[in-house]
Scaffold this motif. Structure first.
Motif, PDB file in Angstrom:
ATOM      1  N   ALA A  35       2.322  28.520  22.383  1.00 15.61           N
ATOM      2  CA  ALA A  35       2.745  27.180  22.790  1.00 15.61           C
ATOM      3  C   ALA A  35       4.196  26.885  22.393  1.00 15.61           C
ATOM      4  CB  ALA A  35       1.816  26.127  22.202  1.00 15.61           C
ATOM      5  N   ASN A  36       4.726  27.628  21.406  1.00 14.39           N
ATOM      6  CA  ASN A  36       6.124  27.473  20.985  1.00 14.39           C
ATOM      7  C   ASN A  36       7.057  28.454  21.694  1.00 14.39           C
ATOM      8  OD1 ASN A  36       5.507  25.424  19.109  1.00 14.39           O
ATOM      9  ND2 ASN A  36       4.822  26.976  17.651  1.00 14.39           N
ATOM     10  N   ASP A  37       6.542  29.135  22.722  1.00 18.64           N
ATOM     11  CA  ASP A  37       7.309  30.098  23.532  1.00 18.64           C
ATOM     12  C   ASP A  37       7.755  31.330  22.758  1.00 18.64           C
ATOM     13  OD1 ASP A  37       6.912  28.432  25.689  1.00 18.64           O
ATOM     14  OD2 ASP A  37       8.876  27.491  25.549  1.00 18.64           O
ATOM     15  N   GLU A  38       6.968  31.725  21.755  1.00 14.36           N
ATOM     16  CA  GLU A  38       7.219  32.955  21.005  1.00 14.36           C
ATOM     17  C   GLU A  38       6.295  34.045  21.541  1.00 14.36           C
ATOM     18  OE1 GLU A  38       8.019  30.639  16.778  1.00 14.36           O
ATOM     19  OE2 GLU A  38       5.968  31.099  17.427  1.00 14.36           O
ATOM     20  N   VAL A  39       6.817  35.255  21.719  1.00 17.54           N
ATOM     21  CA  VAL A  39       6.005  36.364  22.209  1.00 17.54           C
ATOM     22  C   VAL A  39       4.957  36.717  21.156  1.00 17.54           C
ATOM     23  CG1 VAL A  39       6.020  38.778  22.921  1.00 17.54           C
ATOM     24  CG2 VAL A  39       7.873  37.261  23.654  1.00 17.54           C
TER      25      VAL A  39
ATOM     26  N   ASP B 261      14.012  39.616  27.794  1.00 17.02           N
ATOM     27  CA  ASP B 261      13.703  40.751  26.926  1.00 17.02           C
ATOM     28  C   ASP B 261      14.431  40.639  25.591  1.00 17.02           C
ATOM     29  OD1 ASP B 261      16.243  41.363  27.902  1.00 17.02           O
ATOM     30  OD2 ASP B 261      15.629  43.267  28.804  1.00 17.02           O
ATOM     31  N   ASP B 262      15.500  39.866  25.516  1.00 17.68           N
ATOM     32  CA  ASP B 262      16.161  39.612  24.237  1.00 17.68           C
ATOM     33  C   ASP B 262      15.239  38.866  23.266  1.00 17.68           C
ATOM     34  OD1 ASP B 262      18.500  40.813  25.123  1.00 17.68           O
ATOM     35  OD2 ASP B 262      19.442  38.909  25.683  1.00 17.68           O
ATOM     36  N   GLU B 263      14.316  38.056  23.803  1.00 20.69           N
ATOM     37  CA  GLU B 263      13.350  37.326  22.985  1.00 20.69           C
ATOM     38  C   GLU B 263      12.011  38.057  22.909  1.00 20.69           C
ATOM     39  OE1 GLU B 263      16.615  35.097  23.748  1.00 20.69           O
ATOM     40  OE2 GLU B 263      15.287  35.618  25.403  1.00 20.69           O
ATOM     41  N   GLY B 264      11.916  39.236  23.519  1.00 15.86           N
ATOM     42  CA  GLY B 264      10.710  40.046  23.387  1.00 15.86           C
ATOM     43  C   GLY B 264       9.884  40.264  24.636  1.00 15.86           C
ATOM     44  N   LEU B 265      10.238  39.668  25.784  1.00 15.38           N
ATOM     45  CA  LEU B 265       9.493  39.962  27.011  1.00 15.38           C
ATOM     46  C   LEU B 265       9.586  41.456  27.306  1.00 15.38           C
ATOM     47  CD1 LEU B 265      10.456  37.147  29.571  1.00 15.38           C
ATOM     48  CD2 LEU B 265       8.420  37.304  28.140  1.00 15.38           C
ATOM     49  N   ILE B 266       8.545  42.015  27.923  1.00 15.08           N
ATOM     50  CA  ILE B 266       8.588  43.446  28.227  1.00 15.08           C
ATOM     51  C   ILE B 266       9.420  43.748  29.467  1.00 15.08           C
ATOM     52  CG2 ILE B 266       6.511  44.076  27.027  1.00 15.08           C
ATOM     53  CD1 ILE B 266       4.993  43.969  29.614  1.00 15.08           C
ATOM     54  N   SER B 267       9.717  42.728  30.267  1.00 11.51           N
ATOM     55  CA  SER B 267      10.569  42.912  31.439  1.00 11.51           C
ATOM     56  C   SER B 267      11.148  41.563  31.837  1.00 11.51           C
ATOM     57  CB  SER B 267       9.767  43.482  32.611  1.00 11.51           C
ATOM     58  OG  SER B 267      10.550  43.520  33.790  1.00 11.51           O
TER      59      SER B 267
ATOM     60  N   VAL C 149      12.292  34.296  32.078  1.00 12.87           N
ATOM     61  CA  VAL C 149      11.673  32.998  32.332  1.00 12.87           C
ATOM     62  C   VAL C 149      12.679  31.909  31.999  1.00 12.87           C
ATOM     63  CG1 VAL C 149       9.815  31.419  31.654  1.00 12.87           C
ATOM     64  CG2 VAL C 149       9.369  33.882  31.822  1.00 12.87           C
ATOM     65  N   ILE C 150      12.758  30.924  32.872  1.00 13.95           N
ATOM     66  CA  ILE C 150      13.617  29.761  32.660  1.00 13.95           C
ATOM     67  C   ILE C 150      12.718  28.562  32.367  1.00 13.95           C
ATOM     68  CG2 ILE C 150      15.249  28.153  33.741  1.00 13.95           C
ATOM     69  CD1 ILE C 150      16.373  30.969  33.180  1.00 13.95           C
ATOM     70  N   VAL C 151      13.048  27.830  31.295  1.00 17.11           N
ATOM     71  CA  VAL C 151      12.343  26.594  30.947  1.00 17.11           C
ATOM     72  C   VAL C 151      13.320  25.451  31.194  1.00 17.11           C
ATOM     73  CG1 VAL C 151      11.090  25.351  29.153  1.00 17.11           C
ATOM     74  CG2 VAL C 151      11.087  27.866  29.158  1.00 17.11           C
ATOM     75  N   LEU C 152      12.909  24.489  32.030  1.00 15.84           N
ATOM     76  CA  LEU C 152      13.762  23.338  32.345  1.00 15.84           C
ATOM     77  C   LEU C 152      13.206  22.112  31.623  1.00 15.84           C
ATOM     78  CD1 LEU C 152      14.282  23.747  36.197  1.00 15.84           C
ATOM     79  CD2 LEU C 152      15.802  24.450  34.342  1.00 15.84           C
ATOM     80  N   ASN C 153      13.850  21.729  30.533  1.00 19.21           N
ATOM     81  CA  ASN C 153      13.423  20.575  29.759  1.00 19.21           C
ATOM     82  C   ASN C 153      14.503  19.518  29.870  1.00 19.21           C
ATOM     83  OD1 ASN C 153      12.118  18.874  28.068  1.00 19.21           O
ATOM     84  ND2 ASN C 153      11.909  20.326  26.386  1.00 19.21           N
ATOM     85  N   ASP C 154      14.254  18.495  30.696  1.00 18.64           N
ATOM     86  CA  ASP C 154      15.251  17.481  31.048  1.00 18.64           C
ATOM     87  C   ASP C 154      16.461  18.178  31.660  1.00 18.64           C
ATOM     88  OD1 ASP C 154      13.647  15.333  30.180  1.00 18.64           O
ATOM     89  OD2 ASP C 154      14.307  15.647  28.108  1.00 18.64           O
ATOM     90  N   THR C 155      17.605  18.121  31.028  1.00 23.49           N
ATOM     91  CA  THR C 155      18.791  18.770  31.582  1.00 23.49           C
ATOM     92  C   THR C 155      19.091  20.092  30.889  1.00 23.49           C
ATOM     93  OG1 THR C 155      20.209  17.543  30.064  1.00 23.49           O
ATOM     94  CG2 THR C 155      19.822  16.571  32.239  1.00 23.49           C
ATOM     95  N   GLU C 156      18.252  20.501  29.946  1.00 21.87           N
ATOM     96  CA  GLU C 156      18.472  21.734  29.195  1.00 21.87           C
ATOM     97  C   GLU C 156      17.795  22.916  29.875  1.00 21.87           C
ATOM     98  OE1 GLU C 156      17.511  23.560  24.777  1.00 21.87           O
ATOM     99  OE2 GLU C 156      17.272  21.415  25.132  1.00 21.87           O
TER     100      GLU C 156
END
Length: 175
Positions: A118-122, A85-91, A72-79
């Motif tokens: 809401a803090n994008d933690e799995v 899966d490195d952060e815990g997604l199953i795929s 998943v990509i989060v686009l916050n302004d220019t960031e």
């Protein structure tokens, strides 16, 4: 000729809360602004290889993009932030994203559902949406949608060892 799109192989289209049209394609994401001008982001801009598959927006209008190979990509302004899966997604193969009233993100993947808070933690995984005949235990999610009562509908389709699929329903009020 792509007429402003990053790629003509379009996977998904959505309108953002600011009125822009978001076009997910095999090379990235293209947006059409209200004045008719196109802007595109691709791997050259930091998106993962393989393009985007889905676009949705949280309660603050922040775009969440599903990618075909990179999470998943989060686009916050220019960031650009990647959740993978490195952060815990199953795929990292994302097909759909649904955001509930509490800004939890339900991520439909090739292997089931990962839920982010809401803090994008799995905070949860759902990998057995359907009971499939052995030896196939895959539950690739094709689509997710919350209805007006806050219940989630999940479309699953398997076309590997067996051809199975259908719709599952989860009522958030049940224990």
């Amino acid at each position: 000729d792509t007429n402003g799109l990053a790629d003509n192989r379009v996977r998904y289209i959505n309108q953002g809360p600011d009125g822009r049209i978001w076009v997910c394609n095999n090379d990235g994401i293209s947006t059409l602004s209200n004045d008719g001008s196109w802007t595109s982001l691709t791997a050259a801009d930091g998106l993962p290889f393989g393009g985007t598959s889905f676009a949705t927006f949280d309660s603050e209008g922040i775009p969440y993009l599903g990618t075909l190979l990179g999470g998943v990509i989060v686009l916050n302004d220019t960031e650009i932030t990647t959740i993978s899966d490195d952060e815990g997604l199953i795929s990292n193969k994302i097909k759909s994203i649904a955001i509930d009233d509490e800004d939890n993100k339900w991520i439909g993947t090739a292997d089931g559902i990962s839920v982010l808070n809401a803090n994008d933690e799995v905070i949860a995984h759902h990998t057995r949406i359907f009971e499939l005949p052995p030896p196939d235990t895959l539950n690739p999610v094709e689509d997710l949608h919350f209805d007006s009562k806050g219940d989630i509908w999940v479309g699953v389709y398997v076309d590997y060892l067996v051809t199975e699929g259908g719709v599952s329903f989860y009522n958030n009020e049940d224990p």
